[in-house]
Motif scaffolding. Structure first.
Motif, short mmCIF file in Angstrom:
data_model
loop_
_atom_site.label_atom_id
_atom_site.label_comp_id
_atom_site.label_asym_id
_atom_site.label_seq_id
_atom_site.Cartn_x
_atom_site.Cartn_y
_atom_site.Cartn_z
N UNK A 1 0.83 -1.22 0.02
CA UNK A 1 0.15 0.01 0.05
C UNK A 1 0.92 0.90 0.20
N UNK A 2 2.48 1.07 -0.14
CA UNK A 2 2.33 2.44 0.22
C UNK A 2 3.89 2.14 -0.78
N UNK A 3 4.70 3.69 -1.39
CA UNK A 3 5.55 3.20 -2.40
C UNK A 3 6.39 4.00 -1.92
N UNK A 4 7.48 3.82 -1.17
CA UNK A 4 8.80 4.46 -0.74
C UNK A 4 10.41 5.14 -2.37
N UNK A 5 9.79 6.51 -1.92
CA UNK A 5 10.39 6.68 -3.13
C UNK A 5 11.76 7.09 -3.16
N UNK A 6 12.56 6.44 -4.23
CA UNK A 6 14.24 6.17 -3.77
C UNK A 6 14.54 7.53 -3.73
N UNK A 7 15.95 7.74 -2.61
CA UNK A 7 16.68 8.63 -1.74
C UNK A 7 17.26 9.53 -3.13
N UNK A 8 16.95 10.71 -3.45
CA UNK A 8 18.02 11.44 -3.98
C UNK A 8 19.72 11.19 -3.47
N UNK A 9 20.05 10.60 -2.28
CA UNK A 9 21.53 10.99 -1.75
C UNK A 9 21.93 9.73 -2.61
N UNK A 10 23.09 10.57 -3.41
CA UNK A 10 23.35 8.82 -4.19
C UNK A 10 24.57 8.13 -3.29
N UNK A 11 24.34 6.76 -4.21
CA UNK A 11 24.37 5.52 -3.47
C UNK A 11 24.03 4.91 -1.82
N UNK A 12 22.79 6.03 -1.59
CA UNK A 12 21.56 5.32 -0.67
C UNK A 12 20.90 4.41 -0.76
N UNK A 13 19.98 4.29 0.41
CA UNK A 13 19.06 2.93 -0.22
C UNK A 13 17.91 3.00 0.90
N UNK A 14 16.63 3.97 0.29
CA UNK A 14 15.65 4.16 1.57
C UNK A 14 14.32 3.51 1.25
N UNK B 1 24.57 18.32 5.52
CA UNK B 1 24.07 18.33 3.96
C UNK B 1 22.56 17.98 4.33
N UNK B 2 21.08 18.74 4.11
CA UNK B 2 20.58 18.47 4.03
C UNK B 2 19.95 17.23 3.17
N UNK B 3 18.90 15.94 3.82
CA UNK B 3 18.70 15.01 2.10
C UNK B 3 16.17 15.11 3.06
N UNK B 4 16.41 15.26 1.73
CA UNK B 4 14.15 14.69 1.49
C UNK B 4 14.18 13.76 1.38
N UNK B 5 13.11 13.26 1.78
CA UNK B 5 12.65 11.92 1.82
C UNK B 5 11.39 12.05 1.60
N UNK B 6 10.80 10.67 1.06
CA UNK B 6 9.49 10.67 0.22
C UNK B 6 8.70 9.19 0.34
N UNK C 1 -2.89 10.32 -4.07
CA UNK C 1 -2.34 11.77 -4.39
C UNK C 1 -1.55 11.61 -2.97
N UNK C 2 -2.03 11.98 -2.08
CA UNK C 2 -0.93 11.74 -0.34
C UNK C 2 0.34 11.10 -0.50
N UNK C 3 1.14 12.69 -0.07
CA UNK C 3 2.43 11.88 -0.22
C UNK C 3 3.10 12.24 1.68
N UNK C 4 4.10 12.09 1.90
CA UNK C 4 4.44 12.27 3.41
C UNK C 4 5.46 12.79 3.37
N UNK C 5 6.34 14.00 3.43
CA UNK C 5 7.90 14.25 3.35
C UNK C 5 8.75 14.54 4.41
#
Length: 1021
Positions: free
Chosen positions: A611-624, A651-656, A663-667
């Motif tokens: 039921x959840x889609x974890x969007x990829x982390x924008x931090x290179x080399x990391x996994x979310x 270093x700011x990190x933005x996760x969603x 359309x419900x997205x949490x960040x």
């Protein structure tokens, strides 16, 4: 002080200045008042039974008679005498005397007059006079009666008859209520007979007020008070009751009662009522919301599986996970009193006492085959329960040529073709059970009856192994409807009998279907159940689905199952990590909250993964990713940081995370900070700072408290080999203590900690204090990162010791490897103690007990004689303090008992990690119970860890434990795990098909002592 007496209502309020008060009394009160005033309407009729009323009132203490003892009903009565009667009738009293001018304190009725005046029942006659010798008039009598029973009045009311202005509102109220007929003159004196009639009716009204009839002490702060009208009031006390008599206040029906309560300490008795069951009886009701039970059977602590408290709270049935064994036992009850309550009892081994047939009929297998007949049977223990012991009954049948065979609690008797059964034939069945050292015999005559058929089916409700709730997204095969089916003889039927004897269906297969009927379901795995199945098409239909079962004999049974709409993820919110995230952290969990459409939290991985889609982390080399905790089965979000991430600034990190098909997205946004480094040492923990001359103390890595640059605790063992700890004296000279060399490693620096398991040993040399510096050193740069200088060793000599003491010696075993350290201390004047070095005292022992001066340990190994009937002997240990010649004697009990497991904990073993009831490891290791068993730390009754490979400790081996494995569908999502030899010796149980993420629960139970442990085992890789 006036003593309050329960009244029918509050005292009448007085209204002045023309304000009117409308009468608002209940019908029951009006009827009661009508009784009071009935004498005014028919005085003659009332007077005919006045004597008997007088007799009753005199017996109650309201009237006392005249000087000659007669009733004198025709006489008139003074106001003083009337005041006495009213005081006794209502129970009012006064601590003082009357305040009227004409009632001196010496007057015989002074206190009664004061009491009724304070209560508002009687007033003065004017000018602060009471006129005690004046006769009572009819209008005075009416007013007092109306006042006592609480009839409300209209202050402005008047009457036609002759009456004083003050009396007219009372008389008018009585007339308006239809309680009396109007009279011409109310000012005439009332006779004693009139007064008896009125008083008697008022007395009856007062008797109808609820009285306290009893009480029940639930706990020291809770009492339930019972009343004569059947009502009860639960009183929560601010202060706990004290032992003995207590007076509490309770309000009931707007009245206040003082209740004297006797409080006694809670006591309990216990007795064994089943192989695994104890009945605990209390001398009074208990608060079952707080009570806890612990059971010790001999030397073994038994796990409590379930506690059922009776409705009256005076009895508890305690069910254990394992059966009791013969021996002195005790139930410890906590949570009721300040101190624990103990109830001792004598437990006994379970034994077979009876074989009982479930019916007096041998049911024919069919009406076409008269050669086979069956009957169910039970083997019972001494408590009337089905026994848990192994047994093998031998049956003998009286019918010529017939043979008997038994399986799964069913006896099948097979007759020959030439001598078949016939209906109502009498067949005697005899036999015996050979159990251990005794034999149980049985003999019963049964009659041959019609074939068994389903006669009744009782539905017991929907069941799931993990208590999940059924809904439209459920895995229906994991849900069961429990049933109890019986034949016409009252025998409970197994699943096969039901399956073969009925037709079953559902009214709406779009909601769910029926897969079949199975055995061994329910909380105790002993019930028959209807297993559900997924619907015909896609999941998602909710509503009521009716299960319909029809027997071949024509009987129909139905059961409605409600399937509500499943919860869906409607909202999700992410939060920043609770602690700093450093660039060299391996990973970090991201807190989140997911809720369904009803606002309920959703935490299970199985309910969120699709039921959840974890969007990829924008931090290179990391996994979310969304991951599963294999132990709790709950979901968590984890960001895995890349290797060698080196940031100099935040270093700011933005996760969603997005809810699928929504359309419900949490960040969430947070910063990754520069790498952490060990920055300081905040102290030493669990290190003795006081020691005697020549005594030693050691410091290990676990004793050093390290903090990083973000204030987080770090384990010193995890910093090796990049860092080490060096301990040196602050003044650079060892004056009071010295570092002892390690005789096993001549090249080692003895004041350094460089690896896990390393230690530094210090020895007290001379009296005094030594401050040390504990230094964290970067090994690559050979640079001191931080120096902690707050730890001081205090060394004392004989002059600082005021007394000496020796620890009590625990019971010892005569088996090998069971040596016990003898601890001798010097006690300082400030009550602190220091352990003495071994050369400061000498030790002698008796009865073959030996003492090793090098190790400081006592040994009973090799003692083989002198034991009493309990297998014990007593020895003495005498410690002589060399400095003072003082002797200290200690007694020690030595036992020759076999070593048996008494406590079980978890530990790490090989690739397995064990703690907090969970063992984790690779799938290959967790698939073998013998390997898992190695992660158990088993201790015997003397507190020593057992090694099953040693001859004396064989009861600690895997072969001496049974292992019972439980697997739920949630544990084994792919249903691949298969258990072999389940319930048998732990060294023989294996589990095939274990995959990463799989888990199971296993109960290890000692064959020797019955002690058990329940463990969750998880395959992490």
């Amino acid at each position: 002080m006036r003593k309050s007496h329960p009244q029918h209502s509050q005292h009448p309020k007085q209204f002045r200045g023309g304000e009117k008060k409308v009468m608002k009394k209940s019908l029951s009160l009006l009827v009661a008042i009508a009784m009071v005033f009935s004498m005014f309407a028919t005085v003659a009729a009332a007077a005919t039974d006045t004597q008997s009323k007088y007799n009753e009132l005199k017996k109650a203490g309201v009237f006392r008679g005249t000087g000659d003892g007669s009733a004198a009903l025709e006489n008139e009565m003074t106001r003083a005498e009337f005041a006495g009667i009213i005081a006794r009738l209502t129970g009012v009293t006064s601590s003082g005397t009357a305040k009227f001018n004409d009632v001196p304190s010496s007057h015989w009725a002074s206190k009664d007059i004061a009491a009724v005046a304070e209560a508002g029942y009687m007033e003065g006659t004017g000018n602060n006079n009471f006129a005690p010798s004046k006769n009572v008039t009819l209008q005075e009598l009416i007013k007092v009666a109306v006042t006592i029973v609480g009839l409300e009045i209209d202050e402005d009311a008047t009457v036609d008859g002759k009456a004083g202005a003050w009396a007219q509102p009372y008389i008018a109220a009585a007339i308006a209520a239809g309680l009396i007929q109007p009279l011409g003159d109310y000012t005439v004196n009332a006779t004693r007979g009139d007064l008896v009639d009125v008083t008697y009716e008022v007395y009856q009204v007062l008797q109808n007020i609820a009285k306290v009839t009893g009480y029940e002490v639930v706990s020291a702060t809770k009492v339930v008070v019972s009343f004569s009208d059947g009502g009860k009031v639960e009183v929560e006390l601010d202060e706990p009751l004290k032992l003995g008599k207590n007076t509490i206040t309770v309000t009931y029906n707007d009245r206040e009662y003082k209740v004297e309560v006797e409080f006694e300490a809670t006591a309990a008795t216990a007795k064994q009522v089943g192989a695994k069951t104890i009945e605990v009886a209390f001398n009074k009701a208990i608060d079952d919301s707080k009570v806890k039970f612990a059971v010790k059977n001999g030397i073994i602590s038994r796990d409590v599986a379930k506690v059922t408290v009776s409705d009256d709270k005076k009895k508890a049935i305690v069910e254990l996970t394992t059966r009791l064994q013969n021996g002195d036992s005790v139930v410890t009850i906590s949570g009721i009193e300040a101190n624990n309550i103990e109830a001792k009892f004598q437990a006994e081994d379970e034994r077979v006492t009876q074989l009982k047939f479930k019916s007096d009929k041998l049911a024919l297998q069919s009406l076409t085959d008269f050669t086979k007949a069956k009957v169910g049977f039970q083997v019972l223990n001494q408590f009337g329960e089905e026994t848990t012991l192994a047994y093998s009954p031998n049956f003998v049948v009286s019918k010529a040529g017939a043979t008997a065979s038994a399986a799964n609690g069913v006896l099948t008797v097979t007759a020959t073709n030439t001598n078949p059964f016939y209906l109502n034939e009498q067949v005697m069945i005899t036999g015996y059970l050979s159990v251990s050292t005794y034999v149980v015999t049985f003999s019963e005559t049964l009659s041959v009856g019609q074939p068994s058929q389903i006669d009744s089916i009782e539905f017991k409700g929907v069941y799931h192994d993990d208590n999940k709730q059924l809904n439209t997204s459920s895995k229906f095969e994991d849900f069961y409807v429990l049933i109890e089916a019986k034949d016409q003889y009252g025998n409970k039927l197994k699943a096969t009998d039901v399956q073969n004897g009925v037709l079953y269906s559902v009214t709406n297969p779009m909601i769910f279907q029926i897969k079949g009927i199975v055995d061994n379901k329910g909380p105790n795995k002993d019930q028959v159940a209807i297993q559900l199945a997924d619907p015909v098409y896609a999941l998602g239909y909710d509503g009521t689905n009716t299960i319909r079962i029809q027997s071949y004999s024509g009987k129909t049974f139905t059961y409605d199952v409600q399937v509500p709409k499943a919860a869906t993820v409607a909202k999700i919110a992410l939060s920043a990590p609770n602690q700093v995230v450093a660039s060299n952290d391996d990973s970090v969990k991201i807190p989140f909250v997911a809720e369904d459409q009803n606002g309920n939290r959703i935490t299970k991985y199985s309910e969120l993964k699709d039921k959840l889609e974890v969007l990829p982390s924008p931090l290179a080399g990391s996994t979310f990713a969304l991951k599963e905790d294999y132990v709790t089965k709950e979901a968590y979000l984890e960001l895995t940081l890349p290797n060698n991430l080196n940031v100099q600034y935040a270093l700011p990190v933005y996760l969603s995370v997005r809810i699928k098909n929504s359309a419900e997205v949490a960040s969430v946004q947070f910063n990754i900070e520069k790498a952490w480094t060990p920055e300081s040492i905040s102290g030493l923990k669990d290190v003795a700072s006081d020691l005697a001359v020549n005594a030693t103390v050691s410091i290990e890595p676990k004793h050093v408290v390290v903090k990083d640059n973000y204030g987080r605790d770090k384990e010193l063992k995890d910093l090796f080999p990049n860092y080490k700890v060096v301990i040196e004296p602050v003044d650079n000279t060892w004056d009071v203590i010295a570092v002892k060399a390690d005789p096993t490693d001549a090249l080692k620096s003895n004041n350094e900690l460089t690896f896990d398991g390393d230690k530094i040993t210090f020895e007290g040399k001379v009296k005094g204090s030594e401050r040390v510096k504990v230094q964290l050193v970067n090994t690559a740069e050979n640079k001191v990162v931080y120096s902690y200088e707050g730890f001081i060793f205090n060394v004392v000599d004989k002059s600082n010791i005021a007394d000496y003491t020796v620890d009590d010696i625990p019971k010892m075993s005569n088996k090998a490897n069971r040596e016990v350290e003898l601890k001798v201390y010097g006690k300082r004047s400030n009550s602190t103690t220091v352990q003495l070095p071994k050369d400061e005292y000498s030790v002698t022992a008796t009865s073959g007990l030996t003492y090793d001066e090098n190790t400081g340990k006592l040994s009973a190994n090799g003692i083989n004689g002198g034991f009493d009937n309990n297998g014990e002997l007593k020895a003495k240990v005498v410690v002589t303090i060399k400095a003072t010649s003082q002797t200290i004697e200690k007694e020690v009990v030595i036992s020759k008992a076999d070593l048996v497991p008494t406590t079980i904990e978890l530990k790490d073993s090989g690739n397995l990690k064990g703690s907090n009831g969970v063992i984790k490891g690779p799938q290959g290791d967790v698939a073998n119970l013998a390997t898992v068993f190695q992660a158990l730390k088993i201790k015997d009754q003397f507190g020593f860890e057992m090694n099953g490979a040693n001859p004396d400790e064989v009861n600690g081996a895997a072969s001496q434990f049974n292992a019972t494995v439980s697997i739920t569908d949630e544990d084994d999502a792919n249903k691949s795990m298969v258990v072999t030899n389940n319930g048998k010796s732990a060294d023989t149980v294996t589990i095939a098909g274990v995959e990463k993420g799989d888990s199971y629960t296993v109960v290890f139970t000692s064959k020797a002592s019955g002690v058990s442990i329940t463990v969750k085992v998880v395959a992490e890789s």
